[in-house]
Write an enzyme that holds these catalytic residues in place. Sequence first.
Site, mmCIF file in Angstrom:
data_model
loop_
_atom_site.group_PDB
_atom_site.id
_atom_site.type_symbol
_atom_site.label_atom_id
_atom_site.label_comp_id
_atom_site.label_asym_id
_atom_site.label_seq_id
_atom_site.Cartn_x
_atom_site.Cartn_y
_atom_site.Cartn_z
ATOM 1 N N ASP A 185 71.165 29.758 41.515
ATOM 2 C CA ASP A 185 69.840 29.220 41.187
ATOM 3 C C ASP A 185 69.900 27.862 40.499
ATOM 4 O O ASP A 185 69.777 27.749 39.269
ATOM 5 C CB ASP A 185 69.087 30.225 40.308
ATOM 6 C CG ASP A 185 68.909 31.546 41.025
ATOM 7 O OD1 ASP A 185 69.139 31.598 42.255
ATOM 8 O OD2 ASP A 185 68.571 32.544 40.364
ATOM 9 N N ASP B 142 72.899 39.547 47.464
ATOM 10 C CA ASP B 142 72.572 38.805 46.242
ATOM 11 C C ASP B 142 72.762 39.754 45.055
ATOM 12 O O ASP B 142 73.006 40.956 45.247
ATOM 13 C CB ASP B 142 71.103 38.358 46.378
ATOM 14 C CG ASP B 142 70.640 37.440 45.264
ATOM 15 O OD1 ASP B 142 71.484 36.843 44.589
ATOM 16 O OD2 ASP B 142 69.412 37.340 45.073
ATOM 17 N N GLU C 41 76.780 40.604 41.029
ATOM 18 C CA GLU C 41 77.772 40.364 39.948
ATOM 19 C C GLU C 41 78.228 41.653 39.291
ATOM 20 O O GLU C 41 79.399 41.693 38.887
ATOM 21 C CB GLU C 41 77.167 39.405 38.918
ATOM 22 C CG GLU C 41 76.880 38.022 39.445
ATOM 23 C CD GLU C 41 75.666 37.953 40.369
ATOM 24 O OE1 GLU C 41 74.795 38.829 40.248
ATOM 25 O OE2 GLU C 41 75.608 37.045 41.196
HETATM 26 C C1 NOJ Z 1 68.358 35.466 42.929
HETATM 27 C C2 NOJ Z 1 68.939 34.527 43.946
HETATM 28 O O1 NOJ Z 1 69.852 33.669 43.340
HETATM 29 C C3 NOJ Z 1 67.824 33.771 44.634
HETATM 30 O O2 NOJ Z 1 68.367 32.922 45.594
HETATM 31 C C4 NOJ Z 1 66.834 34.739 45.256
HETATM 32 O O3 NOJ Z 1 65.784 34.033 45.828
HETATM 33 C C5 NOJ Z 1 66.311 35.698 44.186
HETATM 34 N N1 NOJ Z 1 67.411 36.359 43.565
HETATM 35 C C6 NOJ Z 1 65.357 36.728 44.780
HETATM 36 O O4 NOJ Z 1 66.008 37.556 45.647
#
Ligand code: NOJ
Length: 964
Positions: free
Chosen positions: A623, A546, A549
Amino acid sequence: MIGCRAAKLQLMLFFAILNLLAYLVVPGVSVKHENFKTCSQSGFCSRNRAYADEASAQGASWSSPYELDSSSIRFENGQLQGTVIKTTTTNEKVRLPLTVSFLESGVARVVLDEEKRMKGEIELRHGSKARKERYNEAAKWTLVGGLDPSKSAALNPEADAGFTKVLYGPDNRFQAIIRHAPLEIQFQRDGQTHVKLNDRGFLNVEHWRPKVDAPKDGEDAKNAEDQSTWWEETFGGNTDSKPRGPESVGLDITFPGYEHVFGIPEHADSLSLKETRGGTGNHNEPYRMYNSDVFEYELNSPMTLYGSIPYMQAHRKNSSVAVFWLNAAETWVDIVKTKPSINPLALGAAGTKTTQTHWFSESGQLDVFVFLGPTPQDLTKAYGELTGYTQLPQQFAIAYHQCRWNYVTDEDVKEVDRKFDRYQIPYDVIWLDIEYTDGKKYFTWDPMTFPDPKGMQEQLDEAERKLVIIIDPHLKNEANWPIIEEFKSKELGVRNKDNNLYEGWCWPGSSHWIDCFNPASIAWWKSLFRYDKFKGTFHNTFIWNDMNEPSVFNGPETTMPKDNIHYGGWEHRDVHNINGMTIVNATYQGLLERKKGEIRRPFVLTRSFYAGTQRMGAMWTGDNRAKWEYLAASIPMVLNNGIAGFPFAGADVGGFFGNPSKELLTRWYQTGIFYPFFRAHAHIDTRRREPYLAGEPYTAIITQAIRLRYQLLPAWYTAFYQASVDGSPIVRPQYYVHPDDEQGFAIDDQFYLGSTGLLAKPVVTEGATSVDIYLSDSEKYYDYFDYTIYQGAGKRHTVPAPLEKIPLLMQGGHVIPRKDRPRRSSGLMKWDPYTLVVVLGQDGTAEGTLYVDDGETFDYQRGAYIHRRFRFADSTLSSEDIGTKGPKTGEYLKTMASLRVEKIVVVGAPAEWQQKSSVTIEEEGAKAGATAPLQYTGPQGGKAAYAVVKNPNVGIGKTWKIEF
Ligand code: NOJ
């Protein structure tokens, strides 16, 4: 001075904490626009747009200042080389080496570079240690093949003076027509132009020049170019030092006669891309590609998101063409569509619109691939040949994933696991978000909450379930943590503009970032995943990357400063969009062999991606929010990713932020079962929402939906296999399946599953009791569950969809493989027998394929798989081998010998079958005189007749015939 720095640091810290808090608060409003640049806030974007405006305003009197020096042209081995001369306003001549490669696949590639920068004859400002060349390594990370030069490409001797023409492609039916002055390239197929480069004269290569103080007054000052964004740019309190000055590349690309363009993910927008220069229903901003952690992203927007694939398909009736803009820097794309011309023939396509696009990137070479189709399938194949096809994942990875931020203890995980069993809901994978770590130090476990990862994973393993844990690319800057100490001592991190280890803020607070452009960093990162290194991980642990970017809470636009420096001296500016992929690459390699001899297919989920990431894992759309609009938006987003070669895609089921109503949650599951990557996920502040918590009737309905996914896993796995060999999307939009039906081109709320003929249209609105499904063709379509018939091309058909019903039709003419026995996980279904659903077409035939392998290892690459084609024709259903044998085929088939077909359902069964009571069976040529009972049910109301053969007992890996 020191006081000033300290104040700045404090301010940055303040913003970082603010960002962190923002993340932790469930949002009520939408994206903070002020955190992300608009085009007018980005120097090179506004310069390129202004350049295009100037060219457009001058109309016919505009002449692009780029000219191919005729005397420089050489053509050899399918490649044309020459020098383009750019004449500046001060009459300076800038030399730009041009290479046009014609590839065996029929793809053409145009590369333009800048001689001075190539030779390093430029000066960097601020004593920068960055490289001087334009970035020329995007291909190294992205391309894996398809670059063989065409053997047949040849100069066309009939070219007029001032033009060079090259014939190429299949039977030399393609032609590139290069006009020397001003430079323009047209690409023709069968004598008709489909793609034009620099037709509008927006080609812009910002050449290097030293910074000289601009004249302050007089004539010179009036004529001087506006340099305000050339040398430094400040945004949100961060200043980009731009040591190489302006360096952007821009080009217009026109698709004459094409009204629809698709691709260039990732955007939360429609599948058919919109115009970007204003007007009703259009955007005002170009589509942006600059991988970013966009908190609370908004819908119907050209704003950038987490990943980028600069690949675009243009489509019109019976013709598809595409371009791939290979550049890893920040990129924007403007789109306008011209009205139909008064004289339609002037366009070469009667009365349709033309799509004009304009692409520009902040730095790097101009490197563009042109694909001439003509079918969408030709494009996905050729594009995949270059960037790689999607990974064939392990079987479990295409089943259901249960995630939330966070399952808080190992006992919690075990309890959730038990509850799924208690409620008889299948699932394959449970996930752990960042809280499992010891203080956000990846590669560690929190000793208080996860004291027994082994016990936890042993329980999961009992039902062949897996665990996915998160590993982000930022490493906590904490003294005495051996991992960070080693990382620092080996100098494996991204450096700042002063060439010191870069430090920024993310989940752990002060952090450093691994630089996976560096081979030494890759080797080190890989080693961290070894079982003996990362204690508490086992054969059933997989990884989620995660924030790659990369997300930096106190960085400009929540990412890294562009003047940071990576391995090889490249600025972050040059490589930004590839950065996420390099992390996935290193993680993928780490998972390949965690213990000597245990080589298995890795599973990595990534948020950030670029062209090529499809070779290494899955992506999800980040998200989203627990709102109906986000559910609806997930469909075009997933479809678009498939069109751009990365079909292993999904969205957080239930919505990440916020609490979905039970109806929304249920509908989201009914949609999510059609995402190639099917995972429920939720923000840390949301209420628990595992399917068994919803209560009745919701839990039962969700369970049915998940079971439907499991029932169809054989069809899904076959679609994944197909994607892994020819790039075809796993879920396919209407235009892809019916490229001749103009009414379907913009439809992006229904889709087909692989080539099964299954057509789904999930409910994405509150309170709906039906949906309208559009049919392009005149085949009969049957309701998946009760065989209600829908028929009529070019029309919408109302299909009932009360909450418990998933709108899913079967197109006549297909054979769909299934496994009908509900189990706890896909692993436990391995030895279950198959059901074949034969959906007869109007001509009385049907066809389908099935691919099976061990779902885990790479043995399939040595022939350990079953690949069959089922055909129904002349009252006979047959199974034919379409696999290629390898050293492991025989052994594998032996292990699969007992796997059989337990049921055949023929939908649309002919009335004569009423008289029949059995079918005869012939396996492996042996007429054993075997029969099986046939049960016919006649048509009822609008529902089709069908017949069921029970226990024909033919082997799934065997050649057989069943006569009806
Ligand atoms: C951002 C991610 O997009 C999300 O899915 C994740 O739960 C949070 N980071 C925490 O790691």
